[in-house]
Scaffold this active site. Structure first.
Site, PDB file in Angstrom:
ATOM      1  CG  HIS A   1      39.328  31.966  76.683  1.00 38.78           C
ATOM      2  ND1 HIS A   1      38.974  30.905  75.891  1.00 38.78           N
ATOM      3  CD2 HIS A   1      39.072  31.586  77.957  1.00 38.78           C
ATOM      4  CE1 HIS A   1      38.515  29.928  76.659  1.00 38.78           C
ATOM      5  NE2 HIS A   1      38.563  30.311  77.921  1.00 38.78           N
TER       6      HIS A   1
ATOM      7  CG  ASP B   1      36.138  36.797  74.523  1.00 34.03           C
ATOM      8  OD1 ASP B   1      35.079  36.821  75.182  1.00 34.03           O
ATOM      9  OD2 ASP B   1      36.985  35.894  74.641  1.00 34.03           O
TER      10      ASP B   1
ATOM     11  CD  GLN C   1      35.646  35.951  82.405  1.00 35.30           C
ATOM     12  OE1 GLN C   1      35.010  36.419  83.357  1.00 35.30           O
ATOM     13  NE2 GLN C   1      35.841  34.658  82.291  1.00 35.30           N
TER      14      GLN C   1
ATOM     15  CE  LYS D   1      33.015  32.361  80.469  1.00 36.15           C
ATOM     16  NZ  LYS D   1      33.875  31.529  81.311  1.00 36.15           N
TER      17      LYS D   1
ATOM     18  CB  CYS E   1      41.367  28.639  78.176  1.00 34.57           C
ATOM     19  SG  CYS E   1      40.589  27.146  78.715  1.00 34.57           S
TER      20      CYS E   1
HETATM   21  N1  PMP Z   1      36.612  34.137  76.396  1.00 34.83           N
HETATM   22  C1  PMP Z   1      36.853  34.421  77.670  1.00 34.83           C
HETATM   23  C2  PMP Z   1      37.529  35.714  78.015  1.00 34.83           C
HETATM   24  C3  PMP Z   1      36.496  33.520  78.666  1.00 34.83           C
HETATM   25  O1  PMP Z   1      36.761  33.789  79.937  1.00 34.83           O
HETATM   26  C4  PMP Z   1      35.860  32.318  78.298  1.00 34.83           C
HETATM   27  C5  PMP Z   1      35.420  31.306  79.333  1.00 34.83           C
HETATM   28  N2  PMP Z   1      36.404  30.893  80.213  1.00 34.83           N
HETATM   29  C6  PMP Z   1      35.609  32.087  76.948  1.00 34.83           C
HETATM   30  C7  PMP Z   1      35.993  33.011  76.028  1.00 34.83           C
HETATM   31  C8  PMP Z   1      34.952  30.829  76.467  1.00 34.83           C
HETATM   32  O2  PMP Z   1      33.649  30.772  76.916  1.00 34.83           O
HETATM   33  P1  PMP Z   1      32.785  29.447  76.646  1.00 34.83           P
HETATM   34  O3  PMP Z   1      33.539  28.349  77.321  1.00 34.83           O
HETATM   35  O4  PMP Z   1      31.486  29.730  77.319  1.00 34.83           O
HETATM   36  O5  PMP Z   1      32.705  29.273  75.193  1.00 34.83           O
END
Ligand code: PMP
Length: 406
Positions: free
Chosen positions: A118, A195, A198, A221, A361
């Site tokens: 991401h 990270d 997910q 999440k 993203c």
């Molecule tokens: N890493 C991953 C794998 C994600 O799916 C996301 C959220 N889409 C993020 C990071 C970023 O999370 P946040 O927007 O809560 O900072």
């Protein structure tokens, strides 16, 4: 929360709407007990935690520190000092990059990330490499989203200082072999940054078993509130790291010339903290424990299988990644021949089906896989067969509605 019944009833928004919410990978819905926990904080113990010695402030501090202990258990961290509250995964990963990265990575070193990251776990490392003169190297994946460890091994060597990888891809839904990659990182003397945004909603995550030196996730999440996130960091590393943000609440003492920083984890929590959010996250983790990962996983797999089998019957639909529902953790990213993902998103929205469309993203991954953008349906245990069927019914009419004929 009373768990003796249909879990969907625990989610007020789902009860108040007739849309099919299939975007839980972006943000999950919250159960009533999370909303209640935040309200309880504000109605029974609202005071600035960590400041003041009066009972309300002590109660606020307790609520906050109890939440930290709940997160420690959730991740099986060795000590609550290793749990830092942040706003979200993005802030947690920036903390690691700015604090650990800029102090430990030098010109000529290498930072290894996966192509699946991401942007939250890519841009901070691009920044570190730009500022230090280190080189960014990429672990690539196979078309089915799997990672070939034989291809990872040569990328991690004596120059590698950091390996950063998502445990579950937010596009492909596939779990990465973090434990094995962490072993390669440690053998090379590098730290492993995970990270967990997910993975934490879908599977037990044990930072010690994984060999994670750092792991980030977001409250929103895992059925918790927005605005509260977590960074786990190994104590020996956090102790040596400089603060990311400075100011109030993170000091022992301050003089005209300098400051002595507070002990862990407060050194990394400058300013008034989100104690109500932490209390809400605590309730969310308790709620997940009550439902149980076994129940959640069974339900998510049933629904994912139904969606994938249905989509496979529609010849112009293509699912990214593995063709096995087990590999998706509720995430189904797809394309439709001749229909732009934004049109897919809008037509589905008109049918009351809420999904994601765009680059999620993760632009380097989509470029690598050859798609500028895609559509993504993401499933949580509270979804229903009826919602999946609405998704399939809507997707099956897409080309016709875009004017392609039957
Ligand atoms: N890493 C991953 C794998 C994600 O799916 C996301 C959220 N889409 C993020 C990071 C970023 O999370 P946040 O927007 O809560 O900072």
């Amino acid at each position: 929360c009373n768990m003796e019944r249909d879990h969907r009833r625990d989610f007020p928004l789902l009860m108040n709407t007739d849309v099919a919410y299939l975007d839980s990978a972006a943000t999950a819905q919250r159960p009533r007990c999370v909303l209640d926990a935040e309200e309880k904080f504000y109605t029974t113990c609202n005071a600035n935690p960590l400041r003041g010695l009066y009972p309300l402030s002590i109660a606020a501090t307790e609520a906050y520190e109890n939440a930290r202990e709940a997160v420690r258990k959730f991740l099986n961290a060795a000590s609550a000092k290793e749990i830092v509250f942040t706003r979200n995964t993005s802030e947690s990963l920036n903390l690691v990059a700015y604090s650990y990265g800029l102090s430990n990575v030098k010109a000529g070193d290498e930072v290894v990330v996966s192509i699946m990251e991401h942007h939250s776990d890519l841009l901070p490392w691009q920044m570190v490499c730009r500022q230090t003169g280190a080189k960014l190297r990429f672990i690539e994946c196979e078309p089915d989203g799997s990672v070939d460890l034989n291809k990872v091994e040569p990328l991690i060597g004596s120059r590698t200082k950091v390996v950063a990888m998502t445990q579950v891809s937010n596009v492909l839904g596939r779990e990465n072999p973090i434990r094995q990659v962490a072993e390669l990182a440690h053998r090379a003397g590098a730290v492993m940054v995970v990270d967990g945004a997910q993975s934490t909603p879908h599977m037990p995550v044990d930072v010690q078993a994984l060999g994670a030196d750092f792991l980030a996730f977001s409250g929103h999440k895992v059925y918790g509130p927005m605005g509260i996130g977590v960074l786990y960091g190994r104590k020996e590393l956090l102790e040596k790291m400089p603060p990311f943000l400075t100011g109030g609440e993170m000091i022992e003492s301050v003089t005209r010339e300098g400051a002595v920083y507070a002990e862990l984890p407060h050194k990394f929590e400058a300013g008034t903290v989100n104690a109500a959010g932490a209390a809400g996250l605590h309730a969310a983790l308790d709620y997940m424990a009550q439902v149980g990962f076994g129940t959640m996983q069974r339900r998510e797999l049933e629904l994912t299988r139904r969606a994938m089998e249905g989509m496979k019957q529609i010849p112009y639909v293509h699912i990214l990644g593995s063709d096995q529902p087990e590999d998706h953790h509720g995430i189904i990213t797809f394309t439709v021949d001749g229909v732009h993902p934004h049109d897919i998103g809008q037509i589905l929205a008109a049918d009351g089906v809420n999904i994601r469309a765009g680059h999620h993203c993760a632009q380097p991954l989509l470029a690598y896989l050859g798609h500028p953008s895609t559509a993504r349906a993401s499933i949580a245990f509270y979804n229903t067969e009826g919602e999946i069927d609405r998704l399939l019914a809507s997707v099956s009419t897409l080309r016709e509605r875009m004017g392609y004929g039957k």
